[in-house]
Design an enzyme around this catalytic site. Sequence first.
Site, PDB file in Angstrom:
ATOM      1  N   THR A  49      94.043 -50.487  58.345  1.00 33.25           N
ATOM      2  CA  THR A  49      93.510 -49.245  57.794  1.00 33.25           C
ATOM      3  C   THR A  49      94.375 -48.814  56.600  1.00 33.25           C
ATOM      4  O   THR A  49      95.537 -49.210  56.498  1.00 33.25           O
ATOM      5  CB  THR A  49      93.435 -48.143  58.869  1.00 33.25           C
ATOM      6  OG1 THR A  49      94.733 -47.972  59.428  1.00 33.25           O
ATOM      7  CG2 THR A  49      92.444 -48.513  59.959  1.00 33.25           C
ATOM      8  N   THR A  51      96.127 -46.049  55.104  1.00 35.03           N
ATOM      9  CA  THR A  51      97.463 -45.450  55.147  1.00 35.03           C
ATOM     10  C   THR A  51      98.415 -46.308  55.974  1.00 35.03           C
ATOM     11  O   THR A  51      99.589 -46.469  55.621  1.00 35.03           O
ATOM     12  CB  THR A  51      97.408 -44.014  55.710  1.00 35.03           C
ATOM     13  OG1 THR A  51      96.542 -43.241  54.872  1.00 35.03           O
ATOM     14  CG2 THR A  51      98.777 -43.370  55.752  1.00 35.03           C
ATOM     15  N   CYS A  52      97.918 -46.874  57.054  1.00 38.61           N
ATOM     16  CA  CYS A  52      98.751 -47.713  57.923  1.00 38.61           C
ATOM     17  C   CYS A  52      99.262 -48.929  57.164  1.00 38.61           C
ATOM     18  O   CYS A  52     100.426 -49.312  57.296  1.00 38.61           O
ATOM     19  CB  CYS A  52      97.962 -48.140  59.160  1.00 38.61           C
ATOM     20  SG  CYS A  52      97.281 -46.755  60.096  1.00 38.61           S
ATOM     21  N   SER A  53      98.396 -49.544  56.372  1.00 35.66           N
ATOM     22  CA  SER A  53      98.747 -50.758  55.633  1.00 35.66           C
ATOM     23  C   SER A  53      99.541 -50.480  54.365  1.00 35.66           C
ATOM     24  O   SER A  53     100.403 -51.268  53.981  1.00 35.66           O
ATOM     25  CB  SER A  53      97.483 -51.534  55.253  1.00 35.66           C
ATOM     26  OG  SER A  53      96.831 -52.011  56.406  1.00 35.66           O
TER      27      SER A  53
END
Length: 164
Positions: A49, A51-53
Amino acid sequence: MSDNRIAVGQSLPAVSFQRLTDNGLVTLTTEQLFAGERVVLFALPGAFTPTCSAAHLPGFISLAEQFFQAGVDRILCTAVNDAYVLDAWGQQQQAGDVQFIADGAGSFAKAIGMATDSGEFGGIRSLRYSMLLEDGVVQLLNLDLPKTFEVSKAEVLLAQIRQR
Protein backbone atom coordinates in the site's frame (compact mmCIF):
# COMPACT_ATOMS: atom_id res chain seq x y z
CA MET A 1 -11.53 3.46 19.55
CA SER A 2 -11.38 0.16 21.34
CA ASP A 3 -11.67 -0.41 25.09
CA ASN A 4 -9.60 -3.60 24.86
CA ARG A 5 -6.59 -1.88 23.29
CA ILE A 6 -3.24 -3.01 24.65
CA ALA A 7 -1.39 -0.45 26.76
CA VAL A 8 2.08 0.20 28.12
CA GLY A 9 2.86 -2.29 30.88
CA GLN A 10 0.72 -5.07 29.44
CA SER A 11 1.94 -8.37 28.01
CA LEU A 12 1.17 -9.48 24.49
CA PRO A 13 -1.55 -12.13 24.26
CA ALA A 14 -0.65 -15.67 23.19
CA VAL A 15 -1.32 -15.87 19.46
CA SER A 16 0.41 -17.37 16.44
CA PHE A 17 1.94 -15.74 13.40
CA GLN A 18 3.26 -17.19 10.17
CA ARG A 19 6.54 -16.45 8.46
CA LEU A 20 7.88 -17.70 5.16
CA THR A 21 11.42 -19.04 5.53
CA ASP A 22 13.87 -20.88 3.29
CA ASN A 23 12.35 -24.07 4.74
CA GLY A 24 8.78 -23.06 3.93
CA LEU A 25 5.97 -21.67 6.03
CA VAL A 26 6.52 -21.72 9.80
CA THR A 27 4.16 -20.86 12.64
CA LEU A 28 5.59 -18.86 15.53
CA THR A 29 3.99 -17.91 18.83
CA THR A 30 4.29 -14.61 20.64
CA GLU A 31 6.42 -16.41 23.21
CA GLN A 32 8.84 -17.64 20.54
CA LEU A 33 9.08 -14.18 19.00
CA PHE A 34 9.27 -11.96 22.08
CA ALA A 35 10.38 -13.94 25.19
CA GLY A 36 13.63 -12.66 26.63
CA GLU A 37 14.15 -10.16 23.82
CA ARG A 38 13.93 -6.42 23.30
CA VAL A 39 11.82 -6.14 20.16
CA VAL A 40 10.49 -3.35 17.98
CA LEU A 41 7.13 -4.30 16.50
CA PHE A 42 5.35 -2.15 14.00
CA ALA A 43 2.12 -2.77 12.17
CA LEU A 44 0.63 -1.29 9.08
CA PRO A 45 -2.61 -1.60 7.13
CA GLY A 46 -1.18 -3.68 4.31
CA ALA A 47 1.78 -4.71 2.20
CA PHE A 48 2.23 -2.89 -1.09
CA THR A 49 0.00 0.00 0.00
CA PRO A 50 1.24 3.55 -0.72
CA THR A 51 2.21 4.99 2.69
CA CYS A 52 3.40 1.61 3.96
CA SER A 53 5.68 1.12 0.95
CA ALA A 54 6.87 4.70 0.53
CA ALA A 55 7.49 5.68 4.15
CA HIS A 56 6.56 3.36 7.02
CA LEU A 57 8.59 0.24 6.16
CA PRO A 58 11.49 2.17 4.56
CA GLY A 59 12.00 4.14 7.79
CA PHE A 60 12.55 0.97 9.80
CA ILE A 61 14.80 -0.49 7.09
CA SER A 62 17.03 2.59 6.94
CA LEU A 63 17.25 2.95 10.74
CA ALA A 64 17.63 -0.77 11.57
CA GLU A 65 21.29 -0.52 12.51
CA GLN A 66 20.57 2.42 14.81
CA PHE A 67 17.82 0.43 16.53
CA PHE A 68 20.28 -2.42 17.08
CA GLN A 69 22.88 0.01 18.44
CA ALA A 70 20.20 1.25 20.87
CA GLY A 71 19.82 -2.27 22.28
CA VAL A 72 17.00 -3.69 20.17
CA ASP A 73 17.40 -7.41 19.39
CA ARG A 74 14.87 -7.72 16.59
CA ILE A 75 12.63 -5.58 14.34
CA LEU A 76 9.33 -7.17 13.36
CA CYS A 77 6.67 -5.93 10.97
CA THR A 78 3.15 -7.30 11.00
CA ALA A 79 0.09 -6.78 8.84
CA VAL A 80 -3.16 -8.55 8.12
CA ASN A 81 -1.69 -10.18 5.04
CA ASP A 82 -0.53 -13.73 4.42
CA ALA A 83 3.11 -14.72 4.82
CA TYR A 84 3.61 -15.07 1.06
CA VAL A 85 2.50 -11.49 0.41
CA LEU A 86 4.63 -10.12 3.25
CA ASP A 87 7.65 -12.07 2.03
CA ALA A 88 7.25 -10.80 -1.54
CA TRP A 89 6.85 -7.25 -0.26
CA GLY A 90 9.95 -7.59 1.92
CA GLN A 91 11.96 -8.78 -1.07
CA GLN A 92 10.63 -5.96 -3.26
CA GLN A 93 11.45 -3.42 -0.54
CA GLN A 94 14.89 -4.97 0.20
CA ALA A 95 13.87 -5.15 3.86
CA GLY A 96 17.20 -6.46 5.13
CA ASP A 97 17.04 -6.83 8.91
CA VAL A 98 13.30 -6.22 9.21
CA GLN A 99 11.46 -9.53 9.66
CA PHE A 100 7.82 -10.06 8.70
CA ILE A 101 5.23 -11.92 10.75
CA ALA A 102 1.89 -12.48 9.07
CA ASP A 103 -1.36 -11.93 10.96
CA GLY A 104 -3.36 -13.42 8.12
CA ALA A 105 -6.76 -13.59 9.82
CA GLY A 106 -6.20 -10.49 11.96
CA SER A 107 -6.20 -12.56 15.16
CA PHE A 108 -3.34 -10.59 16.72
CA ALA A 109 -4.75 -7.21 15.67
CA LYS A 110 -8.10 -8.18 17.21
CA ALA A 111 -6.51 -9.57 20.39
CA ILE A 112 -4.66 -6.32 21.10
CA GLY A 113 -7.55 -4.07 20.09
CA MET A 114 -5.82 -2.76 16.96
CA ALA A 115 -8.13 -4.20 14.30
CA THR A 116 -10.14 -1.88 12.11
CA ASP A 117 -12.62 -2.59 9.35
CA SER A 118 -11.48 -0.87 6.17
CA GLY A 119 -14.63 -1.88 4.32
CA GLU A 120 -14.20 -2.27 0.59
CA PHE A 121 -10.47 -1.47 0.82
CA GLY A 122 -9.68 -4.87 2.25
CA GLY A 123 -11.87 -5.70 5.22
CA ILE A 124 -10.21 -6.25 8.59
CA ARG A 125 -6.82 -4.55 8.77
CA SER A 126 -4.46 -3.45 11.51
CA LEU A 127 -4.23 0.09 12.71
CA ARG A 128 -0.83 1.70 12.14
CA TYR A 129 1.37 1.58 15.24
CA SER A 130 4.86 0.98 16.56
CA MET A 131 5.94 -0.37 19.92
CA LEU A 132 8.92 -1.43 21.94
CA LEU A 133 8.55 -4.69 23.86
CA GLU A 134 10.79 -6.20 26.50
CA ASP A 135 10.13 -9.88 27.16
CA GLY A 136 6.71 -9.49 25.53
CA VAL A 137 5.68 -6.51 27.70
CA VAL A 138 4.82 -3.21 26.01
CA GLN A 139 7.29 -0.49 27.02
CA LEU A 140 6.45 2.15 24.40
CA LEU A 141 3.38 2.41 22.16
CA ASN A 142 2.72 4.88 19.35
CA LEU A 143 -0.66 4.60 17.64
CA ASP A 144 -1.67 6.62 14.60
CA LEU A 145 -5.29 7.50 14.00
CA PRO A 146 -6.77 5.90 10.87
CA LYS A 147 -5.48 7.43 7.63
CA THR A 148 -2.64 9.25 9.43
CA PHE A 149 1.09 8.58 9.65
CA GLU A 150 2.67 10.69 12.36
CA VAL A 151 3.70 8.91 15.57
CA SER A 152 4.34 5.34 14.41
CA LYS A 153 7.33 6.41 12.32
CA ALA A 154 10.68 4.74 12.91
CA GLU A 155 12.28 8.09 13.71
CA VAL A 156 9.79 8.77 16.52
CA LEU A 157 10.23 5.35 18.13
CA LEU A 158 14.02 5.45 17.85
CA ALA A 159 14.13 8.85 19.58
CA GLN A 160 11.95 7.51 22.40
CA ILE A 161 14.16 4.43 22.83
CA ARG A 162 17.26 6.61 23.00
CA GLN A 163 15.64 8.72 25.73
CA ARG A 164 14.99 5.69 27.95
